[in-house]
Design an enzyme around this catalytic site. Structure first.
Site, PDB file in Angstrom:
ATOM      1  N   ASP A   1     -10.139   1.552  -3.687  1.00  0.00           N
ATOM      2  CA  ASP A   1      -9.079   1.582  -2.762  1.00  0.00           C
ATOM      3  C   ASP A   1      -8.353   3.178  -2.869  1.00  0.00           C
ATOM      4  OD1 ASP A   1      -7.216   0.979  -0.867  1.00  0.00           O
ATOM      5  OD2 ASP A   1      -7.232  -0.972  -1.148  1.00  0.00           O
TER       6      ASP A   1
ATOM      7  N   ASN B   1      -9.813   5.826   2.823  1.00  0.00           N
ATOM      8  CA  ASN B   1      -8.975   5.282   1.826  1.00  0.00           C
ATOM      9  C   ASN B   1      -8.479   6.136   0.811  1.00  0.00           C
ATOM     10  OD1 ASN B   1      -7.488   2.897   0.916  1.00  0.00           O
ATOM     11  ND2 ASN B   1      -9.359   1.671   1.299  1.00  0.00           N
TER      12      ASN B   1
ATOM     13  N   ASN C   1      -5.151   4.040   7.936  1.00  0.00           N
ATOM     14  CA  ASN C   1      -5.150   3.432   6.634  1.00  0.00           C
ATOM     15  C   ASN C   1      -4.519   4.445   5.739  1.00  0.00           C
ATOM     16  OD1 ASN C   1      -5.834   1.119   4.957  1.00  0.00           O
ATOM     17  ND2 ASN C   1      -7.619   1.793   4.368  1.00  0.00           N
TER      18      ASN C   1
ATOM     19  N   ARG D   1      -7.397   1.077  13.001  1.00  0.00           N
ATOM     20  CA  ARG D   1      -5.987   1.324  12.647  1.00  0.00           C
ATOM     21  C   ARG D   1      -6.000   2.353  11.493  1.00  0.00           C
ATOM     22  NH1 ARG D   1      -4.906  -0.497   7.589  1.00  0.00           N
ATOM     23  NH2 ARG D   1      -5.501  -2.467   6.925  1.00  0.00           N
TER      24      ARG D   1
ATOM     25  N   GLU E   1       0.798  -1.282  -0.082  1.00  0.00           N
ATOM     26  CA  GLU E   1      -0.024  -0.124  -0.054  1.00  0.00           C
ATOM     27  C   GLU E   1       0.743   1.190  -0.041  1.00  0.00           C
ATOM     28  OE1 GLU E   1      -2.405   1.743  -0.039  1.00  0.00           O
ATOM     29  OE2 GLU E   1      -4.320   0.490  -0.106  1.00  0.00           O
TER      30      GLU E   1
HETATM   31  C1  BGC Z   1      -6.963  -1.451   3.269  1.00  0.00           C
HETATM   32  C2  BGC Z   1      -7.342  -3.111   3.545  1.00  0.00           C
HETATM   33  C3  BGC Z   1      -8.568  -3.214   3.109  1.00  0.00           C
HETATM   34  C4  BGC Z   1      -8.807  -2.462   1.560  1.00  0.00           C
HETATM   35  C5  BGC Z   1     -10.064  -2.838   0.582  1.00  0.00           C
HETATM   36  C6  BGC Z   1      -7.114  -1.149   1.888  1.00  0.00           C
HETATM   37  O1  BGC Z   1      -6.808   0.338   2.065  1.00  0.00           O
HETATM   38  O2  BGC Z   1      -5.708  -1.157   3.955  1.00  0.00           O
HETATM   39  O3  BGC Z   1      -7.460  -3.392   4.870  1.00  0.00           O
HETATM   40  O4  BGC Z   1      -9.204  -4.721   2.651  1.00  0.00           O
HETATM   41  O5  BGC Z   1      -8.289  -1.168   1.494  1.00  0.00           O
HETATM   42  O6  BGC Z   1     -11.116  -2.054   1.310  1.00  0.00           O
HETATM   43 CA    CA Z   2      -5.922   1.930   0.536  1.00  0.00          CA
END
Ligand code: BGC
Ligand code: CA
Length: 301
Positions: free
Chosen positions: A206, A152, A101, A99, A16
């Site tokens: 995402d 996200n 992201n 957490r 990521e």
């Molecule tokens: C997250 C994952 C998640 C995915 C899909 C990512 O940004 O870190 O944990 O499964 O997005 O939603």
């Molecule tokens: Ca992501």
């Protein structure tokens, strides 16, 4: 378009947060559940990683040197040479299973970073317990949004008047009016809605980036695809198909910012599907995309 593999199986869990640093010509990214921060030097080909422990979801260079990283619900400073970590602050204290992201800096170098609820399977999370935050240059934390499910991808238009934001669940991308000076967002509207679309083809929206023409490039988990989308019409302009299904994010890079770098994940794949997707967790580069972007922005605080 041509897709190539830059680092095969670089990530054992969820790759990521790709960030192209204009100064060092390095691509940084994380392997979330492995708790690893990675750096690949595009000029020498060197690939290094530092294990910082805890899920780490973002690594962004700081103007003053080093990086800002996340560890679980904490933001910290990371010095790459000494590997030293210095905690800055923690968020969502009432929800210790949340957490951090995705995170990204706006043009003024303020860090935008969101959290997500406890996840048992990609997209399967405790709902409405997460937030979107903005961490300014004076290191003050601002809560931009509450009741978030999975915070996200983020992107801003070139004129900084619009902010795009992926809410992975319910599979939508929103646009907001953006006030650059105050950092306020307002007038939420939907620009991408995949709620009624097949998971296999459209997946879970995402990470994203934006090109110089303000078209967004949206990585979609479970779909094997990144879509270039015109956010004004919602129309899909181009589709990049990968040999692995869990594409998580992308950024522009290369000498002319006309290459797209993408991260991928193994999480959610069964042993059987992993065997069929030997490139899961790899870092990819896409050429001939007929678009250009800009380098990542460093944190100015
Ligand atoms: C997250 C994952 C998640 C995915 C899909 C990512 O940004 O870190 O944990 O499964 O997005 O939603
Ligand atoms: Ca992501």
């Amino acid at each position: 378009m041509s897709v190539s593999v830059v680092l095969k199986n670089a990530c054992s869990t969820c790759g990521e947060g790709p960030h192209w640093d204009d100064v060092t010509k390095c691509l940084s990214f994380v392997d979330i559940m492995a708790g690893d921060c990675h750096r690949w030097d595009s000029q020498t080909g060197d690939h290094e990683k530092i294990h910082i422990g805890n899920p780490t979801s973002l690594i962004i260079p700081r103007e003053k040197g080093g990086y800002i990283v996340s560890q679980g619900l904490q933001l910290a400073q990371l010095d790459w040479q000494s590997k030293q970590l210095k905690p800055i602050l923690s968020v969502d204290l009432e929800k210790p299973k949340n957490r951090f992201n995705d995170g990204k800096c706006d043009t003024l170098g303020r860090l935008w970073a969101g959290t997500m609820g406890y996840e048992t399977y990609p997209g399967d999370i405790e709902k409405e317990v997460a937030h979107l935050y903005m961490f300014d240059k004076e290191q003050n934390l601002h809560t931009i949004k509450d009741k978030v499910n999975i915070s996200n991808g983020m992107a801003w238009t070139a004129d900084n008047r619009t902010f795009f934001y992926t809410h992975s669940m319910p599979r939508k991308v929103f646009a907001y009016d953006f006030d650059l000076v105050s950092g306020n967002i307002s007038k939420e509207r939907v620009v991408v809605d995949f709620t009624e679309k097949s998971i296999d083809e459209f997946g879970i929206p995402d990470g994203m980036t934006i090109d110089l023409n303000d078209k967004i490039w949206l990585a979609c988990y479970f779909s094997s695809r990144i879509f270039q989308i015109d956010p004004e019409t919602g129309k899909i302009l181009q589709t990049i198909k990968f040999e692995t299904s869990n594409i998580t994010s992308c950024c522009f890079g290369g000498p002319n910012y006309d290459e797209l770098y993408a991260t991928s994940s193994t999480i959610g794949l069964t042993a059987e599907s992993l065997a069929k997707q030997p490139l899961a967790g790899s870092i990819f580069k896409v050429n001939n995309i007929n678009a250009k972007g800009v380098p990542g922005i460093a944190y100015q605080g």
